[in-house]
Structures are given as C-alpha cells and as structure tokens.
Write an enzyme that holds these catalytic residues in place. Structure first.
Site, PDB file in Angstrom:
ATOM      1  N   LYS A  80      -4.121 -10.211  -6.496  1.00  0.00           N
ATOM      2  CA  LYS A  80      -5.450 -10.615  -6.005  1.00  0.00           C
ATOM      3  C   LYS A  80      -6.544  -9.636  -6.472  1.00  0.00           C
ATOM      4  CE  LYS A  80      -6.188  -8.304  -1.678  1.00  0.00           C
ATOM      5  NZ  LYS A  80      -6.965  -8.295  -0.482  1.00  0.00           N
TER       6      LYS A  80
ATOM      7  N   LYS B  47       0.832  -1.214   0.000  1.00  0.00           N
ATOM      8  CA  LYS B  47       0.000   0.000   0.000  1.00  0.00           C
ATOM      9  C   LYS B  47       0.856   1.250   0.000  1.00  0.00           C
ATOM     10  CE  LYS B  47      -4.369  -1.789   1.092  1.00  0.00           C
ATOM     11  NZ  LYS B  47      -5.636  -1.766   1.736  1.00  0.00           N
TER      12      LYS B  47
ATOM     13  N   LYS C  16     -10.904  -4.847  -4.007  1.00  0.00           N
ATOM     14  CA  LYS C  16     -12.052  -3.970  -4.221  1.00  0.00           C
ATOM     15  C   LYS C  16     -11.656  -2.508  -4.400  1.00  0.00           C
ATOM     16  CE  LYS C  16     -13.335  -4.398   0.567  1.00  0.00           C
ATOM     17  NZ  LYS C  16     -12.406  -3.466   1.202  1.00  0.00           N
TER      18      LYS C  16
HETATM   19  P1  ATP Z   1      -8.709  -3.505  -0.436  1.00  0.00           P
HETATM   20  O1  ATP Z   1      -8.498  -3.611  -1.902  1.00  0.00           O
HETATM   21  O2  ATP Z   1      -9.417  -2.260  -0.052  1.00  0.00           O
HETATM   22  O3  ATP Z   1      -7.500  -3.798   0.373  1.00  0.00           O
HETATM   23  P2  ATP Z   1      -9.827  -6.133  -0.270  1.00  0.00           P
HETATM   24  O4  ATP Z   1     -10.608  -6.464  -1.482  1.00  0.00           O
HETATM   25  O5  ATP Z   1      -8.513  -6.758  -0.097  1.00  0.00           O
HETATM   26  O6  ATP Z   1      -9.772  -4.580  -0.083  1.00  0.00           O
HETATM   27  P3  ATP Z   1     -10.516  -6.412   2.482  1.00  0.00           P
HETATM   28  O7  ATP Z   1     -11.459  -5.502   3.117  1.00  0.00           O
HETATM   29  O8  ATP Z   1      -9.060  -6.183   2.703  1.00  0.00           O
HETATM   30  O9  ATP Z   1     -10.758  -6.492   0.922  1.00  0.00           O
HETATM   31  O10 ATP Z   1     -10.859  -7.878   2.869  1.00  0.00           O
HETATM   32  C1  ATP Z   1     -12.089  -8.370   3.362  1.00  0.00           C
HETATM   33  C2  ATP Z   1     -11.984  -9.874   3.424  1.00  0.00           C
HETATM   34  O11 ATP Z   1     -12.015 -10.429   2.105  1.00  0.00           O
HETATM   35  C3  ATP Z   1     -10.685 -10.387   4.049  1.00  0.00           C
HETATM   36  O12 ATP Z   1     -10.969 -11.515   4.830  1.00  0.00           O
HETATM   37  C4  ATP Z   1      -9.853 -10.762   2.877  1.00  0.00           C
HETATM   38  O13 ATP Z   1      -8.897 -11.743   3.172  1.00  0.00           O
HETATM   39  C5  ATP Z   1     -10.895 -11.279   1.894  1.00  0.00           C
HETATM   40  N1  ATP Z   1     -10.461 -11.099   0.515  1.00  0.00           N
HETATM   41  C6  ATP Z   1     -10.142  -9.921  -0.076  1.00  0.00           C
HETATM   42  N2  ATP Z   1      -9.798 -10.097  -1.351  1.00  0.00           N
HETATM   43  C7  ATP Z   1      -9.878 -11.433  -1.583  1.00  0.00           C
HETATM   44  C8  ATP Z   1      -9.621 -12.251  -2.725  1.00  0.00           C
HETATM   45  N3  ATP Z   1      -9.226 -11.736  -3.860  1.00  0.00           N
HETATM   46  N4  ATP Z   1      -9.803 -13.568  -2.607  1.00  0.00           N
HETATM   47  C9  ATP Z   1     -10.211 -14.104  -1.443  1.00  0.00           C
HETATM   48  N5  ATP Z   1     -10.465 -13.397  -0.337  1.00  0.00           N
HETATM   49  C10 ATP Z   1     -10.295 -12.076  -0.380  1.00  0.00           C
END
Ligand code: ATP
Ligand code: LTN
Length: 333
Positions: free
Chosen positions: A195, A112, A198
């Site tokens: 990955k 980040k 969002k």
């Molecule tokens: P950001 O992009 O804002 O970091 P994010 O998509 O990684 O967001 P988080 O809020 O960090 O989402 O994660 C919420 C939950 O979803 C966590 O338990 C995280 O491990 C899971 N998660 C996030 N992205 C994935 C993915 N691509 N595959 C599986 N699990 C995920």
C-alpha cells in the site's frame, strides 16, 4: 440525534494521496451529516522513533493539512490526541483487559516489527489498544478508515466484549468500521504489491498532499507499469496500471470501462500525463491553502486548543464511568 464519527491519522511522514482518497475525502463528506471528531494520532507516532523537532513541526503541519483538505473546525471537533489525557488513561485500563494473543495476531504489528527490527517496543505491540481507547471514549457509532485498519477495528469491538465480561454492559458503544468501496487501498507507485504508505522511506512510492506539482508529475510519470501497452484494468497482471486507473477513477468519477475507452489505441504515457494533471489540479488549491495556514501558527494553536477542550469535555463522562466501574476513585474537582 446525529450519529458520531471519529477517525485519525498517525503523525508520521506526510499525508499522501492514499490517505486522502482512502480516508480524508470520506471525512469531509461525512462532516455535514454527522457529528464528527477527527484527530492527529501523535501518540501513535511515538511507536516508531521520532525526532522531537520534526514531530512538533509535523503536528502543526498535519493540523494545517486537515484544514486545507476541507475539514471545518466549526463543524467538527479537530484535535491532537496527546492534548486530551483521557486517551492514555483509558488505554491503560483496556490494556489490562486485552490478552496478548489477540495483539500477537495483528498484521500491522508483524509488518512494523519487521520494518523496525531495532525498535520493537511495547507501544508498537499495544498500539491497537490505544486506538480502541481513542474510539471508545467518545461513544462513537462509525469509524471511517482504510482497508488496512479493519483488523484494529475488530479488536476494538473485541475489547468492548472483554470489558463487558469483566465489568458488565452499558458503558461503551460498539463501533462499526466504515470502509469506502472505492479507493480503500491505493498502492505504492513503485511497488504496487504494497500500500501507499506515508512513512515509506522511498519518496517515489507516494504522492504527498503537499508535494510540489512538478514532483507530483514526475512521480506519476515514473510509476511502475508493465511492458504491455493496452490500457485495461487487470489487477493480477497489470497491478501498477490498475493502481493508476483506480486513482484516476476515484478522482474523476469515471468507471474503469470509461477509462479503457478513453485510452483505446493510446499508450500508458498518455494516461499518466492526464492523471498527473488531474491530481495536480485537485491538490494545488489544497497546497496553497496549506502554505497560507502554516504562516499563522497562533491561529493553529488557537484551533488546536479549542479542539482539545471540546474533545476533553466530550470524553470526560466515559472516563468517569470507567473509573467508577473499575473501583478507581476519581479525583474530586
Ligand atoms: P504509516 O505509513 O505511517 O503507517 P499510513 O499512510 O498507513 O501511515 P495512517 O495514518 O496509518 O497512514 O492512516 C490514516 C488513514 O488513511 C487510515 O484510515 C488508513 O486506512 C488510510 N490509508 C492509509 N494508507 C492508505 C492507502 N494506501 N489507501 C487507502 N487508504 C489509506
Ligand atoms: N491506527 C490508525 C490511526 C488511528 C485511528 C484511531 C483511526 C489511531 N487511532 C482511532 C481511527 C480511529 C491508522 O490509520 N493507522
């Protein structure tokens, strides 16, 4: 006694299929057997710059998405992190016990910090301590998260150690990470080496839970694959296809072998069309419920308030013990 589960998601972007498969679908399964707390990590969202108006809308939108995805406010405590001030109070105390060196190792911080070069703030650095506080306040047994959060979970456990070295045992329960076996890491549609995230700037990289069905179809059809044609699970050489097969497998319960058989002699395009249909049929009822809930902000406010009150009542005892152990004097109420 039921075991206690807690998890949360940062309020950035829109919840994606990755969040659903990696996290929230597990949460909904756990809600019947365990005592569950699920929250929106809105304070964690502030580690990157947020537009106040968008953040506010998003808090309602995420809350509605949690409900639409099947989390039951009667069975679970569903709340907004910033509405329970004990999180930040405990976080500060734990920050003062956490060596900088431990935080320096966090890969999410490094990633980040690279992505937000103009805003590498101290909150981004101490983010995992707030996450530890979220968990340790509630005497949690298990924390269902995706693979990417394993390191933060390890740190939360280390922090219990730092605390105990300084103040002795008996206040915090040591939490375990619970990472689902399948779908723990859904990858970006355009770049399967990273990955699905969002807060990705490129919307084509993710499928949002509330995307219009037409948009979902388009995104899946334009997902990156390779120039070969044989549908075969090969993570190394066919990462894009492997990712689509992974989503397919999690959403239908079919194994990779079964999927390979199903598409023998067919092109990737066939699989994409079917996958789009599978994803759309799962997400359509969620989207409809979501749109309905968003029409009733008073109802969402009421549920948020109830959730925050329940969470506060549950975390009060831990914070009181922490104050006593550290020599702080709690205000008499
Ligand atoms: P950001 O992009 O804002 O970091 P994010 O998509 O990684 O967001 P988080 O809020 O960090 O989402 O994660 C919420 C939950 O979803 C966590 O338990 C995280 O491990 C899971 N998660 C996030 N992205 C994935 C993915 N691509 N595959 C599986 N699990 C995920
Ligand atoms: N860092 C988490 C969100 C989060 C969380 C938590 C998850 C904040 N606090 C406590 C589990 C338990 C993430 O998924 N990015």
């Amino acid at each position: 006694m039921k075991k206690t589960i807690l998890s949360g998601s940062t309020v950035t972007g829109n919840l994606t299929l990755g969040n659903y498969i990696g996290a929230i679908s597990n949460w909904t399964k756990l809600q019947n057997e365990y005592d569950c707390l699920y929250f929106l990590a809105d304070l964690h969202a502030l580690t990157v710059q947020q537009d106040p108006k968008i953040l506010k809308d998003r808090i309602y939108s995420f809350y509605a998405q949690y409900l639409a995805l099947g989390l039951d406010p009667q069975k679970n405590t569903i709340f907004v992190q910033s509405q329970v001030p004990y999180h930040t109070e405990l976080s500060w105390i734990l920050t003062c016990l956490t060596p900088m060196g431990y935080l320096n190792r966090m890969t999410q911080f490094k990633e980040k910090a690279e992505r937000h070069v103009k805003n590498v703030n101290a909150g981004l650095f101490t983010y995992p301590v707030l996450m530890a506080a979220d968990i340790l306040l509630y005497q949690v047994d298990m924390v269902p998260v995706g693979e990417d959060q394993r390191q933060h979970m390890e740190l939360a456990r280390d922090i219990v150690g730092f605390w105990e070295n300084r103040y002795g045992p008996g206040i915090f329960k040591l939490p375990e990470a619970y990472v689902g076996k399948v779908g723990a890491r859904i990858m970006s549609l355009q770049d399967p080496s990273k990955k699905m995230s969002k807060s990705d700037d490129n919307e084509k990289n993710f499928i949002a839970i509330i995307d219009d069905p037409k948009v979902v179809e388009k995104k899946i059809k334009s997902a990156t694959t390779d120039s070969d044609t044989v549908v075969k699970y090969d993570l190394e050489n066919k990462a894009g296809l492997a990712n689509l097969m992974n989503i397919y497998s999690v959403m239908t319960g079919k194994s990779f072998e079964e999927i390979e058989k199903l598409y023998e002699g067919k092109m990737y395009g066939h699989l994409k069309v079917d996958l789009a249909e599978i994803v759309v049929s799962t997400l359509t009822p969620v989207r409809e419920k979501y749109l309905d809930l968003m029409k009733n902000q008073d109802y969402l406010d009421k549920l948020m308030n109830e959730g925050a009150m329940k969470a506060e009542a549950r975390s009060e005892a831990t914070l009181k013990k922490v104050y006593e152990a550290t020599g702080l004097v709690p205000r008499k109420r």
